[in-house]
Design an enzyme around this catalytic site. Structure first.
Site, mmCIF file in Angstrom:
data_model
loop_
_atom_site.group_PDB
_atom_site.id
_atom_site.type_symbol
_atom_site.label_atom_id
_atom_site.label_comp_id
_atom_site.label_asym_id
_atom_site.label_seq_id
_atom_site.Cartn_x
_atom_site.Cartn_y
_atom_site.Cartn_z
ATOM 1 N N GLY A 177 -8.455 2.494 -4.424
ATOM 2 C CA GLY A 177 -9.867 2.652 -4.089
ATOM 3 C C GLY A 177 -10.159 3.992 -3.424
ATOM 4 C CB ALA A 213 -9.367 -1.977 -1.726
HETATM 5 N N1 3HC Z 1 -4.592 -2.212 2.748
HETATM 6 C C1 3HC Z 1 -4.184 -2.749 3.908
HETATM 7 N N2 3HC Z 1 -3.102 -2.317 4.587
HETATM 8 C C2 3HC Z 1 -2.411 -1.310 4.053
HETATM 9 C C3 3HC Z 1 -2.768 -0.698 2.846
HETATM 10 C C4 3HC Z 1 -3.933 -1.183 2.177
HETATM 11 N N3 3HC Z 1 -4.370 -0.654 1.031
HETATM 12 N N4 3HC Z 1 -1.886 0.284 2.575
HETATM 13 C C5 3HC Z 1 -1.008 0.299 3.576
HETATM 14 N N5 3HC Z 1 -1.315 -0.662 4.480
HETATM 15 C C6 3HC Z 1 -0.617 -0.949 5.734
HETATM 16 C C7 3HC Z 1 0.810 -1.418 5.511
HETATM 17 O O1 3HC Z 1 0.849 -2.811 5.301
HETATM 18 C C8 3HC Z 1 1.462 -1.011 6.798
HETATM 19 O O2 3HC Z 1 1.122 -1.956 7.773
HETATM 20 P P1 3HC Z 1 2.145 -2.322 8.953
HETATM 21 O O3 3HC Z 1 2.403 -1.038 9.670
HETATM 22 O O4 3HC Z 1 1.440 -3.357 9.726
HETATM 23 O O5 3HC Z 1 3.373 -2.830 8.239
HETATM 24 C C9 3HC Z 1 0.757 0.293 7.159
HETATM 25 O O6 3HC Z 1 -0.477 0.275 6.433
HETATM 26 C C10 3HC Z 1 1.519 1.536 6.787
HETATM 27 O O7 3HC Z 1 1.938 1.427 5.447
HETATM 28 P P2 3HC Z 1 3.409 1.846 4.979
HETATM 29 O O8 3HC Z 1 4.411 1.300 5.912
HETATM 30 O O9 3HC Z 1 3.510 1.502 3.549
HETATM 31 O O10 3HC Z 1 3.351 3.423 5.181
HETATM 32 P P3 3HC Z 1 3.945 4.582 4.294
HETATM 33 O O11 3HC Z 1 3.569 5.827 4.969
HETATM 34 O O12 3HC Z 1 5.354 4.311 3.958
HETATM 35 O O13 3HC Z 1 3.153 4.502 2.896
HETATM 36 C C11 3HC Z 1 1.233 4.333 1.487
HETATM 37 C C12 3HC Z 1 1.775 4.753 2.860
HETATM 38 C C13 3HC Z 1 1.848 5.207 0.387
HETATM 39 C C14 3HC Z 1 -0.250 4.514 1.514
HETATM 40 C C15 3HC Z 1 1.603 2.857 1.210
HETATM 41 O O14 3HC Z 1 1.225 2.086 2.318
HETATM 42 C C16 3HC Z 1 0.943 2.257 0.003
HETATM 43 O O15 3HC Z 1 1.414 2.437 -1.098
HETATM 44 N N6 3HC Z 1 -0.164 1.519 0.208
HETATM 45 C C17 3HC Z 1 -0.809 0.776 -0.826
HETATM 46 C C18 3HC Z 1 -1.631 1.657 -1.708
HETATM 47 C C19 3HC Z 1 -2.333 0.821 -2.732
HETATM 48 O O16 3HC Z 1 -1.756 -0.020 -3.388
HETATM 49 N N7 3HC Z 1 -3.643 1.056 -2.882
HETATM 50 C C20 3HC Z 1 -4.422 0.295 -3.789
HETATM 51 C C21 3HC Z 1 -5.003 -0.858 -3.077
HETATM 52 S S1 3HC Z 1 -5.858 -1.940 -4.168
HETATM 53 C C22 3HC Z 1 -7.320 -1.167 -4.440
HETATM 54 O O17 3HC Z 1 -7.555 -0.107 -3.929
HETATM 55 C C23 3HC Z 1 -8.253 -1.905 -5.311
HETATM 56 C C24 3HC Z 1 -9.383 -1.053 -5.770
HETATM 57 O O18 3HC Z 1 -9.111 -0.566 -7.046
HETATM 58 C C25 3HC Z 1 -10.673 -1.834 -5.795
#
Ligand code: 3HC
Length: 705
Positions: A102, A63
């Site tokens: 998500g 998400a």
């Molecule tokens: N939403 C919004 N922005 C996000 C995002 C997300 N889910 N995931 C990553 N980003 C953004 C980061 O803030 C970053 O932004 P920036 O360049 O402006 O700082 C950019 O994307 C790149 O992210 P990383 O620097 O972390 O890149 P990496 O390549 O090191 O890592 C990743 C990639 C493993 C995907 C890592 O970003 C990550 O772990 N993201 C979060 C994943 C997550 O927690 N997903 C669950 C979200 S909650 C959800 O899905 C709820 C659902 O169940 C309803």
């Protein structure tokens, strides 16, 4: 049809592609784009099957977290996933990269999942203080069984494709082009006219645990045992239980309810703040756009002691060769021996294979000749915390290192500028402050000297991320961000004892606040003699704070855990220490000598007097520009000092409490104790007057930059 979602055709197969860089987060535009695409394809007789894929470096990573807390815009992710699952023709997800949250839930709504070999899948919501909120807690148990699903959901750790295949989470894992493989599978199942396999309609894997939940309950207890103070891991268990106890539609509804409750709660807000703060902390406000670091292929570390060894392990773990320099063969052998021993512990715990150890050890070369730094792109000095020794080393490095080498000092307190001036290239010098144990702790304070060049700073940040640290850029001052704030806390810890608290009361208050350990238990673990010896050498404590109790304990030979006695008594084999009446008598005696009248001290006062001075010091650090943002300070304290992540770090916590409250309490303690050092920092005072927050101050500063 949409800026972020496209549809193409490959024979009878339609390929729906999400293209929303950088991580294909499921923003409103993406959700509606995919929703519309599916609606259009549903009745298209020319389409027999559908592939859902993502462009760029990864399938959706979840998400869009930036949308959390804002008014939800339809279609919701749940509606979208339900729509996909209900499609009358097979939908195959083509997975690559990090298929998370998500994103993974989206793929669970599809009828088949094909992944590239390097892909990882997972539900990391727990790390954001959440549970999966788009069906993940109901569909994954139906796909891989409730116990395995519980492990994935409560840990939040990504699962490599090969393991996910074993678990039954994937249908195929391919080495080549994953989209082509997904199209091939779509063609096959489309031609067969097989009915789509809908996870929400499956119940077979739930039967065993429904009949006997013992193993499930045991797994749940084990997985949540270390969730100190955190709500989300327990909520994850509760949500997976819905899949066992309720019909699927009701389970989904209850999951959603719980997700929204957590999303609007304080813990998830704090953890989402930490997620973004950690990513911001490595961004330097005045760094020219597009600045790239120098390439680092070889590293040299000066010193094979505890720090040097731990630092070297980080590079070996990342596949980067390291030359470790020591003054004698003996010290070198000891250092390399300790590294190997540490790796072998990982093997015995099943975290590494013997082959992994061999590979890592082969990347480490020892030398007693400083000239062997000559081919290193990055040299990290990790010797004693003594200015003269460090200066001498940097003088030598200047003559030996190649012109493009980055020269870093792993100092905890010392002036990086003074060290840099020993070289003819201060622009190539900076601090890289690792935290002990250096191969474990995530924090890396990158200390920017007055003359450090942007390219050099970028090198340290890039390598920090490569070795999987959380880099935070800080400026030069005594103790930088972390230790300078710790010092503000330490000034109060002994004082509280003298005024009437016991070590166990202070430690209990701090662990209940959420730290893994209290300051006295920590002191006993680290060894009280270290500070005692330094104070003796310097003729008193560097900060003018009282260490009378600790000093008296050391005079009695009570150095902490290693001597079986310190602030506590440590019985052989016991895990923690037990309170010692002798220590309490000693404290009373010292207080009496100093004319301090002891009184009952409540938990609230303990917490306020330990945490609020840190916040005030943080405000000074901000105002002086030592830290760029309050979030950087939070990142330091969470990753280096065990500040509870669910409180978001000291500065985020301060905003939650209210800056006016903190300012007023500090003034109150300054008056009641007569300690002017407890007065609030000018910035804290001003923001409190304005009714403002550190967060708004950060925004203003970012806009001005
Ligand atoms: N939403 C919004 N922005 C996000 C995002 C997300 N889910 N995931 C990553 N980003 C953004 C980061 O803030 C970053 O932004 P920036 O360049 O402006 O700082 C950019 O994307 C790149 O992210 P990383 O620097 O972390 O890149 P990496 O390549 O090191 O890592 C990743 C990639 C493993 C995907 C890592 O970003 C990550 O772990 N993201 C979060 C994943 C997550 O927690 N997903 C669950 C979200 S909650 C959800 O899905 C709820 C659902 O169940 C309803």
């Amino acid at each position: 049809m949409s800026d972020v979602v496209g549809v193409s055709r490959d024979g009878d197969v339609a390929v729906v592609t999400i293209d929303n860089p950088p991580v294909n987060a499921l923003s409103h535009a993406v959700r509606s784009g995919v929703f519309e695409a599916m609606k259009g394809l549903k009745d298209d007789d020319g389409v027999k099957a559908i592939v859902l894929a993502c462009a760029g470096r990864t399938f959706s990573a979840g998400a869009d977290i930036t949308e959390f807390g804002k008014t939800p815009q339809p279609p919701s992710l749940i509606e979208l996933i339900n729509e996909i699952e209900a499609m009358p023709k097979p939908v195959v997800a083509a997975l690559h990269g990090t298929v998370l949250g998500g994103g993974f839930e989206l793929s669970l709504g599809c009828h088949y999942r094909v992944a590239s070999a390097a892909a990882k899948v997972g539900l990391p919501e727990v790390k954001l203080g959440l549970i999966p909120g788009a069906g993940g807690t109901q569909r994954l148990p139906r796909l891989i069984g409730p116990i395995e699903a519980l492990k994935v959901i409560v840990s939040g750790d990504p699962v490599p494709a090969a393991r996910a295949l074993e678990l039954g989470a994937l249908d195929e894992v391919v080495d080549g082009d994953v989209n082509q493989a997904a199209i091939a599978l779509a063609n096959k199942v489309g031609a067969e006219g097989a009915a789509p396999v809908r996870l929400s309609e499956r119940d077979d894997l739930l039967a065993d645990v429904k009949a006997d939940p013992t193993a499930f309950n045991e797994a749940a207890a084990r997985l949540t045992a270390r969730a100190r103070g955190l709500e989300a891991p327990h909520a994850c268990v509760e949500a997976v239980k819905f899949s066992l106890d309720l019909p699927v539609a009701e389970g989904m509804a209850r999951e959603r309810e719980l997700f929204l409750k957590l999303m609007n709660g304080d813990q998830s807000k704090a953890q989402r703040h930490v997620f973004f703060a950690e990513r911001q902390a490595a961004k330097v406000l005045d760094m020219p756009k597009g600045t790239k670091g120098r390439p680092v292929e070889k590293v040299a570390v000066i010193g094979a002691g505890t720090m040097g060894g731990g630092i070297s392990m980080n590079f070996a773990n990342a596949g980067i060769p390291v030359t470790i320099i020591e003054t004698s063969q003996d010290a070198l052998d000891r250092g390399l021996g300790t590294i190997e021993k540490n790796y072998n512990i990982s093997v015995s715990r099943g975290r590494m294979t013997e082959d992994d150890v061999k590979k890592r050890m082969s990347l480490l070369t020892g030398s007693t000749d400083m000239a062997d730094v000559a081919d290193a792109d990055l040299i990290i000095e990790a010797v004693f915390e003594e200015m003269d020794i460090k200066k001498e080393i940097f003088g030598k490095l200047d003559t030996l290192a190649k012109p493009t080498a980055v020269l870093a000092t792993n100092t905890s307190y010392l002036d990086v500028n003074e060290i840099a001036r020993m070289t003819s290239r201060p622009g190539s010098v900076l601090g890289m402050h690792f935290f002990s144990p250096a191969n474990v702790m995530k924090l890396l304070e990158i200390v920017r000297g007055a003359e450090t060049e942007p390219e050099v700073l970028a090198t340290a940040i890039e390598i920090g991320r490569r070795i999987r640290k959380v880099p935070v850029v800080v400026g030069v001052c005594f103790g930088f961000v972390g230790n300078r704030m710790l010092r503000a806390r330490s000034l109060e810890t002994e004082q509280l004892l003298l005024e009437g608290a016991t070590p166990q009361q202070v430690d209990a208050a701090i662990t209940r606040f959420g730290f893994p350990m209290g300051p006295f238990a920590m002191g006993d673990l680290a060894g009280l003699d270290i500070g005692w010896r330094i104070r003796k050498q310097m003729g008193g404590s560097a900060d003018g704070g009282s260490a009378d109790v600790a000093d008296a304990l050391c005079e009695m030979g009570r150095f902490g855990q290693k001597t079986g006695r310190g602030f506590y008594i440590y019985e052989k084999g016991a895990r923690g220490g037990t309170p010692d009446p002798e220590v309490e008598a000693l404290i009373a005696e010292i207080a009496a000598k100093k004319g301090i009248k002891r009184r009952e001290i409540g938990e609230e006062e303990i917490v306020e007097r330990l945490i609020y001075p840190m916040i005030s010091e943080g405000a000074k650090i901000l105002e002086e520009g030592i830290a760029q943002r309050p979030g950087d300070i939070d990142t330091v304290w969470i990753n280096g000092y065990g500040f509870p992540v669910w409180r978001g770090g000291p500065m985020f916590y301060a905003d939650q409490v209210g800056l006016k409250t903190i300012r007023d309490r500090l003034n109150h303690y300054a008056e009641t104790t007569g300690k002017e050092a407890l007065r609030p920092a000018p910035l804290l005072d001003r923001l409190a007057d304005e009714g403002s927050t550190f967060a708004s101050y950060a925004k203003e500063r970012e806009q001005a930059a």
